[in-house]
Design a protein around this motif. Structure first.
Motif: not given
Length: 218
Positions: A162, A165, A201
């Motif tokens: 991820d 994250d 992202e």
């Protein structure tokens, strides 16, 4: 022997490291070649012996290969090296690029160099540093790994990471609380891009960081 080049083994000197062949060609060129005791037994050559050009070149090629192999083992025993690093270090010892490249392939085929394992360990380290995918790829390529191999590894092994994250983690540790100041936003964007995150992202990372900050304040 006509106009052919041939060589005479003028002298063989015994040393602790092996034998030194003193060889003189019929053109007047003198060569001194240090060979190991193992090579000496394999070559089976005595003082005064006449050898042709083909035999001489074969001896020289085998000698260089064996010497390069010993040098490669010495280098690899000192630490982890990929093929590019081994080639560079062997070249620094005076071996030709072609021989160094062949030696690196030789060592890889025999399991002394495992680039897939090296790439995996480096990836784990880069993920701990919260690098984005692009920076991970660029770092591995800069270390001398083939881009195709790196991209294949990343595609197969990092698809579940991820990255948004991870990006949020950097934002939380370097840029919280979030500011609407254009200069601060520009600085944050520059940092995150250098970490290897793409715009999608980064946007998701900002959202995740903001949501976690809001929940923490409630």
């Amino acid at each position: 022997m006509g106009n052919e080049i041939y060589y005479k083994v003028e002298k063989i000197k015994k040393t602790p490291a092996g034998r030194i062949f003193c060889i003189k060609s019929n053109m007047g060129t003198v060569f001194e070649m240090l060979v190991s005791n193992e090579q000496y037994e394999r070559f089976d050559i005595e003082e005064g012996e006449i050898i042709d050009d083909e035999h001489f070149l074969k001896i020289r090629e085998e000698m260089l290969f064996d010497n390069a192999r010993r040098a490669a083992f010495s280098i690899l025993s000192c630490g982890e090296n990929n093929k590019k690093a081994l080639i560079t270090k062997l070249q620094a010892r005076g071996y030709s690029y072609e021989l160094c490249k062949n030696m690196a392939i030789y060592m890889e085929h025999r399991g002394y160099i495992d680039e897939k394992k090296q790439i995996k360990l480096l990836c784990q380290n880069y993920l701990r540093k919260k690098y984005g995918k692009l920076k991970i790829i660029n770092e591995l390529v800069a270390h001398g790994y083939q881009r195709e191999d790196v991209q294949e590894f990343v595609k197969k092994n990092l698809d579940k990471v991820d990255f948004a994250d991870n990006c949020a983690y950097i934002i939380e540790n370097k840029f919280m609380p979030l500011s609407g100041n254009p200069e601060e936003i520009k600085k944050m964007m520059g940092t995150l891009l250098r970490y290897g995150y793409n715009i999608g992202e980064i946007k998701d990372g900002i959202r995740i960081a903001a949501e976690r900050s809001k929940r923490a304040d409630e």
